[in-house]
Design a protein around this motif. Sequence first.
Motif, PDB file in Angstrom:
ATOM      1  N   GLY A  57       0.818  -1.207   0.000  1.00 57.78           N
ATOM      2  CA  GLY A  57       0.000   0.000   0.000  1.00 57.78           C
ATOM      3  C   GLY A  57       0.851   1.255   0.000  1.00 57.78           C
ATOM      4  N   HIS A  58       1.891   1.279   0.834  1.00 59.89           N
ATOM      5  CA  HIS A  58       2.759   2.455   0.906  1.00 59.89           C
ATOM      6  C   HIS A  58       3.525   2.666  -0.394  1.00 59.89           C
ATOM      7  CE1 HIS A  58       1.899   2.578   5.192  1.00 59.89           C
ATOM      8  NE2 HIS A  58       2.568   3.703   5.269  1.00 59.89           N
ATOM      9  N   LEU A  59       3.990   1.581  -1.009  1.00 56.42           N
ATOM     10  CA  LEU A  59       4.735   1.719  -2.268  1.00 56.42           C
ATOM     11  C   LEU A  59       3.833   2.246  -3.386  1.00 56.42           C
ATOM     12  CD1 LEU A  59       6.933  -1.511  -2.236  1.00 56.42           C
ATOM     13  CD2 LEU A  59       7.723   0.854  -1.971  1.00 56.42           C
ATOM     14  N   ILE A  60       2.598   1.776  -3.424  1.00 60.55           N
ATOM     15  CA  ILE A  60       1.658   2.253  -4.446  1.00 60.55           C
ATOM     16  C   ILE A  60       1.358   3.731  -4.245  1.00 60.55           C
ATOM     17  CG2 ILE A  60      -0.723   2.078  -5.283  1.00 60.55           C
ATOM     18  CD1 ILE A  60      -0.555  -0.944  -4.716  1.00 60.55           C
ATOM     19  N   LEU A  61       1.111   4.115  -2.995  1.00 57.72           N
ATOM     20  CA  LEU A  61       0.794   5.516  -2.709  1.00 57.72           C
ATOM     21  C   LEU A  61       2.012   6.418  -2.931  1.00 57.72           C
ATOM     22  CD1 LEU A  61      -1.397   5.132   0.520  1.00 57.72           C
ATOM     23  CD2 LEU A  61      -2.153   5.325  -1.858  1.00 57.72           C
ATOM     24  N   PRO A 121      -5.045   3.250  -5.996  1.00 57.35           N
ATOM     25  CA  PRO A 121      -4.920   3.964  -4.721  1.00 57.35           C
ATOM     26  C   PRO A 121      -6.174   3.837  -3.846  1.00 57.35           C
ATOM     27  CG  PRO A 121      -3.990   5.297  -6.466  1.00 57.35           C
ATOM     28  CD  PRO A 121      -4.647   4.117  -7.139  1.00 57.35           C
ATOM     29  N   TYR A 122      -7.348   3.861  -4.459  1.00 52.72           N
ATOM     30  CA  TYR A 122      -8.585   3.812  -3.673  1.00 52.72           C
ATOM     31  C   TYR A 122      -8.787   2.450  -3.001  1.00 52.72           C
ATOM     32  CZ  TYR A 122      -9.851   8.287  -5.765  1.00 52.72           C
ATOM     33  OH  TYR A 122      -9.866   9.602  -6.147  1.00 52.72           O
ATOM     34  N   THR A 123      -8.473   1.376  -3.709  1.00 47.87           N
ATOM     35  CA  THR A 123      -8.616   0.054  -3.083  1.00 47.87           C
ATOM     36  C   THR A 123      -7.558  -0.141  -1.991  1.00 47.87           C
ATOM     37  OG1 THR A 123      -7.251  -0.940  -4.838  1.00 47.87           O
ATOM     38  CG2 THR A 123      -9.645  -1.025  -5.120  1.00 47.87           C
ATOM     39  N   VAL A 124      -6.373   0.473  -2.181  1.00 46.72           N
ATOM     40  CA  VAL A 124      -5.342   0.404  -1.147  1.00 46.72           C
ATOM     41  C   VAL A 124      -5.815   1.132   0.114  1.00 46.72           C
ATOM     42  CG1 VAL A 124      -3.037   1.222  -0.499  1.00 46.72           C
ATOM     43  CG2 VAL A 124      -3.396   0.107  -2.702  1.00 46.72           C
ATOM     44  N   LEU A 125      -6.434   2.287  -0.057  1.00 45.29           N
ATOM     45  CA  LEU A 125      -6.936   3.033   1.096  1.00 45.29           C
ATOM     46  C   LEU A 125      -8.001   2.224   1.835  1.00 45.29           C
ATOM     47  CD1 LEU A 125      -7.215   6.688  -0.290  1.00 45.29           C
ATOM     48  CD2 LEU A 125      -5.362   5.632   0.987  1.00 45.29           C
ATOM     49  N   PHE A 172       6.044   7.592 -10.162  1.00 47.72           N
ATOM     50  CA  PHE A 172       6.813   6.398 -10.534  1.00 47.72           C
ATOM     51  C   PHE A 172       5.865   5.201 -10.593  1.00 47.72           C
ATOM     52  CE2 PHE A 172       9.889   2.952  -9.096  1.00 47.72           C
ATOM     53  CZ  PHE A 172      10.496   2.835 -10.337  1.00 47.72           C
ATOM     54  N   THR A 173       5.312   4.955 -11.765  1.00 48.66           N
ATOM     55  CA  THR A 173       4.339   3.884 -11.962  1.00 48.66           C
ATOM     56  C   THR A 173       4.658   3.144 -13.256  1.00 48.66           C
ATOM     57  OG1 THR A 173       2.823   5.412 -13.107  1.00 48.66           O
ATOM     58  CG2 THR A 173       2.512   5.139 -10.730  1.00 48.66           C
ATOM     59  N   GLY A 174       3.934   2.069 -13.502  1.00 47.23           N
ATOM     60  CA  GLY A 174       4.140   1.303 -14.730  1.00 47.23           C
ATOM     61  C   GLY A 174       4.932   0.035 -14.494  1.00 47.23           C
ATOM     62  N   LEU A 222      -6.008  12.694  -3.072  1.00 49.77           N
ATOM     63  CA  LEU A 222      -6.552  12.170  -4.338  1.00 49.77           C
ATOM     64  C   LEU A 222      -7.743  12.998  -4.820  1.00 49.77           C
ATOM     65  CD1 LEU A 222      -6.448   8.301  -3.685  1.00 49.77           C
ATOM     66  CD2 LEU A 222      -4.946   9.636  -5.182  1.00 49.77           C
ATOM     67  N   LEU A 223      -8.586  13.394  -3.876  1.00 54.50           N
ATOM     68  CA  LEU A 223      -9.767  14.190  -4.255  1.00 54.50           C
ATOM     69  C   LEU A 223      -9.364  15.582  -4.726  1.00 54.50           C
ATOM     70  CD1 LEU A 223     -12.224  13.179  -1.383  1.00 54.50           C
ATOM     71  CD2 LEU A 223     -12.229  12.375  -3.746  1.00 54.50           C
TER      72      LEU A 223
END
Length: 274
Positions: free
Chosen positions: A26-30, A118-122, A37-39, A270-271
């Motif tokens: 979760g922290h790495l995704i956020l 990000p939303y599912t991680v939250l 840094f994604t992909g 995010l919002l």
Amino acid sequence: MQNIITAVIQGIVEGLTEFLPVSSTGHLILTGKLLGFTGEKADTFEIVIQLGAILAVAVIYWRRILNLLGLIGLKTNSSQPEIPAHKLNLIHVILACLPAMALGLVLHSFIKSYLFSPYTVLAGLVLGGVFMLLGQGKQAAVQAEGIDQLSYRQAFLIGLFQCLALWPGFSRSGATIAGGLLLGVSYRAATNFSFLIAIPMMVAASGYELLKSYDTLTASDTGFFVTGFMVSFLVALLAVITFLRLLERLKLAPFAYYRFVLAVVFLGYLLLTA
């Protein structure tokens, strides 16, 4: 230089969070979202730095690992005899790892496709925090004070609780430690067992992902990946040692509340940036 800074930041995040009950994934995704840094490259990088964190735990538990493999005896302290082989053994580890490994293979595509936003991680951060508070609040009478008192039944049920961590953000260590408490395992025993079973779980998961994505690596990425790996290893080494010393005093609640605050703050971000 920017790549090295990103590697250091992500390595620190992985090392700090992999074995704390706050969800490293979760922290790495956020954090990746914040850093841009994604992909595919980011996904492969996360796998590599997870291997650094695994190495840190293997270093800390090397005696126990060799004992599980039957290579050395193990003493609790200088005045006590060696722990008998029928205490904690590979059967405990296998029973604890099988449920999540099997379910992870079955649901791999679904998890990757639908649960890494990000939303599912939250959502996972909040749900995992609630479960940790439940584990602390409803802790059963201690039946296994030490890791060598774990029964096969407890090991398998902890493995079932580990399946909750297939939801990114839920936290593998949070699920297994809280699950252990509900089963009558002490904080220290649940934590030690959680860290031990993390090694085969993470090697299997990281190895599987790395085989699928190794073709995204190039020679020019070597310094970037090595930096992240080493930072993750060193930070995880310090984090695990510190966490083992503090857990019985802090319990799980502070980590659960941290998760709630992080979820609220990042939801606001995010919002605002949508």
